[in-house]
Design a protein around this motif. Structure first.
Motif, PDB file in Angstrom:
ATOM      1  N   THR A  78      34.349  60.759  37.992  1.00 18.64           N
ATOM      2  CA  THR A  78      33.568  59.542  38.149  1.00 18.64           C
ATOM      3  C   THR A  78      32.068  59.824  38.110  1.00 18.64           C
ATOM      4  OG1 THR A  78      33.869  59.820  40.541  1.00 18.64           O
ATOM      5  CG2 THR A  78      35.321  58.270  39.426  1.00 18.64           C
ATOM      6  N   GLY A  79      31.706  61.047  37.902  1.00 22.05           N
ATOM      7  CA  GLY A  79      30.299  61.411  37.784  1.00 22.05           C
ATOM      8  C   GLY A  79      30.184  62.837  37.299  1.00 22.05           C
ATOM      9  N   ARG A 126      37.876  65.109  33.802  1.00 24.39           N
ATOM     10  CA  ARG A 126      37.795  63.655  34.004  1.00 24.39           C
ATOM     11  C   ARG A 126      37.223  63.427  35.399  1.00 24.39           C
ATOM     12  NH1 ARG A 126      41.627  60.161  36.418  1.00 24.39           N
ATOM     13  NH2 ARG A 126      41.361  57.971  35.853  1.00 24.39           N
ATOM     14  N   VAL A 173      41.933  55.661  41.325  1.00 23.80           N
ATOM     15  CA  VAL A 173      41.422  56.680  40.402  1.00 23.80           C
ATOM     16  C   VAL A 173      41.196  56.096  39.006  1.00 23.80           C
ATOM     17  CG1 VAL A 173      42.486  58.569  41.667  1.00 23.80           C
ATOM     18  CG2 VAL A 173      43.772  57.443  39.852  1.00 23.80           C
ATOM     19  N   THR A 174      41.139  54.779  38.901  1.00 19.24           N
ATOM     20  CA  THR A 174      40.951  54.133  37.603  1.00 19.24           C
ATOM     21  C   THR A 174      39.510  54.194  37.140  1.00 19.24           C
ATOM     22  OG1 THR A 174      40.506  51.943  38.574  1.00 19.24           O
ATOM     23  CG2 THR A 174      42.808  52.530  38.170  1.00 19.24           C
ATOM     24  N   GLY A 175      38.595  54.447  38.072  1.00 15.71           N
ATOM     25  CA  GLY A 175      37.177  54.436  37.730  1.00 15.71           C
ATOM     26  C   GLY A 175      36.571  53.045  37.722  1.00 15.71           C
ATOM     27  N   GLU A 176      37.380  52.020  37.993  1.00 19.26           N
ATOM     28  CA  GLU A 176      36.902  50.641  37.993  1.00 19.26           C
ATOM     29  C   GLU A 176      37.327  49.928  39.275  1.00 19.26           C
ATOM     30  OE1 GLU A 176      38.478  48.794  34.533  1.00 19.26           O
ATOM     31  OE2 GLU A 176      37.280  49.981  33.129  1.00 19.26           O
ATOM     32  N   THR A 177      36.539  48.939  39.676  1.00 23.90           N
ATOM     33  CA  THR A 177      36.908  48.118  40.827  1.00 23.90           C
ATOM     34  C   THR A 177      38.126  47.269  40.475  1.00 23.90           C
ATOM     35  OG1 THR A 177      34.612  48.010  41.595  1.00 23.90           O
ATOM     36  CG2 THR A 177      36.112  46.297  42.390  1.00 23.90           C
ATOM     37  N   PRO A 228      36.406  51.939  43.365  1.00 24.91           N
ATOM     38  CA  PRO A 228      37.078  53.168  42.921  1.00 24.91           C
ATOM     39  C   PRO A 228      36.712  54.379  43.762  1.00 24.91           C
ATOM     40  CG  PRO A 228      35.347  52.536  41.386  1.00 24.91           C
ATOM     41  CD  PRO A 228      35.529  51.389  42.323  1.00 24.91           C
ATOM     42  N   SER A 229      37.704  55.254  43.949  1.00 25.26           N
ATOM     43  CA  SER A 229      37.475  56.518  44.644  1.00 25.26           C
ATOM     44  C   SER A 229      36.784  57.492  43.705  1.00 25.26           C
ATOM     45  CB  SER A 229      38.805  57.127  45.094  1.00 25.26           C
ATOM     46  OG  SER A 229      39.539  56.239  45.902  1.00 25.26           O
ATOM     47  N   ASP A 230      36.120  58.492  44.270  1.00 24.92           N
ATOM     48  CA  ASP A 230      35.573  59.571  43.453  1.00 24.92           C
ATOM     49  C   ASP A 230      36.725  60.395  42.892  1.00 24.92           C
ATOM     50  OD1 ASP A 230      32.793  59.089  43.758  1.00 24.92           O
ATOM     51  OD2 ASP A 230      32.929  59.839  45.809  1.00 24.92           O
ATOM     52  N   VAL A 231      36.622  60.769  41.624  1.00 23.80           N
ATOM     53  CA  VAL A 231      37.681  61.501  40.933  1.00 23.80           C
ATOM     54  C   VAL A 231      37.106  62.753  40.281  1.00 23.80           C
ATOM     55  CG1 VAL A 231      39.395  61.413  39.079  1.00 23.80           C
ATOM     56  CG2 VAL A 231      38.981  59.393  40.488  1.00 23.80           C
TER      57      VAL A 231
END
Length: 213
Positions: free
Chosen positions: A149-150, A147, A94-98, A120-123
Motif C-alpha cells: 500500500t506504499g 505488492r 488488503v484490497t487497497g481500497e475503502t 484499507p489495512s497496510d499491506v
C-alpha cells in the motif's frame, strides 16, 4: 430569609442527587436511527481489522445480518431492559481500497441499517524473487517484485545494497549483492515494512566463492 434560602438550596441538592447518579448507570445509545422504538447508530468506521461494539435500543431482542463476507456479527447480548449490545468483527482489508458493508438490524416489525466503512489495512507482500534459490557466489543483482500500500522501507544485510531504482516501475525493487569471499555459505534477511505493522521478510542464501590460489 437568608436561612430559608440556605435550607431550600440544600433540599434541592438532595432531590437532584438520585437523578444524576442514575444517569451514569445507563448504557450509551448512539445516534437514533428513527423516531420509533428501535434505535442504533447509523454508521461505523473501521481502520484496518478490529472489533467494535454497538448498542441497540429495542423492545425485543434484535437480530443482525451483514451483506459482506468480510464483516461478521457476534452474539447479541442484553445489557439491561430494552438495551442490547453486539460486536462487529472486520477482517483485514488488503484490497487497497475503502469498502462498505450494510448491517440490517431487525427487532419485531422494525428494521434499521448500519453502514460500515472500512479503511484499507497496510499491506506488504512479496510476489516473486529473481534469481530464485541460492545467490551467485561472485555477486550479482537481486530483483524483488512486491505488492504494498506504499513504498516499503527496507532493512538489509551489510553485503546487500539497494540499487538505483529511479527508472523502475512501482512494485519492483532491485538490489546488488557482493561476492562471497568468506569461505562459507552466508544467509541474510531482507525486511520490508509499510505503514503500521505490515512487514514481509525474505531470507536469501549465498554460496561461498571459490578460493583463489
Amino acid at each position: 430569609m437568608r436561612l430559608k434560602d440556605i435550607v431550600l438550596v440544600g433540599l434541592l441538592s438532595l432531590v437532584s442527587i438520585p437523578f444524576a447518579s442514575c444517569g451514569h448507570d445507563q448504557p450509551v445509545i448512539d445516534n437514533s436511527w428513527n423516531s420509533g422504538t428501535l434505535a442504533v447508530t447509523k454508521e461505523v468506521v473501521f481502520e484496518g481489522s478490529n472489533t467494535q461494539s454497538i448498542n441497540i435500543k429495542a423492545t425485543t431482542k434484535p437480530s443482525l445480518e451483514s451483506d459482506a463476507a468480510w464483516l461478521k456479527t457476534g452474539e447479541v447480548k442484553k445489557l439491561t431492559t430494552g438495551i442490547y449490545t453486539v460486536e462487529l468483527n472486520a477482517e483485514a482489508n488488503v484490497t487497497g481500497e475503502t469498502r462498505i458493508a450494510k448491517v440490517t438490524v431487525t427487532a419485531g416489525k422494525e428494521t434499521a441499517v448500519v453502514t460500515v466503512t472500512q479503511i484499507p489495512s497496510d499491506v506488504m507482500e512479496i510476489i516473486s524473487v529473481d534469481p530464485q534459490g541460492t545467490l551467485d557466489p561472485d555477486g550479482g543483482t537481486l530483483t524483488i517484485s512486491y505488492r504494498a500500500t506504499g513504498k516499503p522501507v527496507t532493512n538489509l544485510p551489510e553485503w546487500i545494497k539497494l540499487a538505483d531504482t529511479r527508472s523502475l516501475d512501482d512494485g519492483v525493487l532491485s538490489f546488488v549483492y557482493s561476492a562471497n569471499n568468506t569461505g562459507k555459505e552466508r544467509v541474510g534477511i531482507i525486511v520490508f515494512a509499510v505503514g503500521k505493522g505490515a512487514v514481509a521478510n525474505l531470507t536469501v542464501t549465498q554460496a561461498p566463492g571459490t578460493s583463489k590460489q
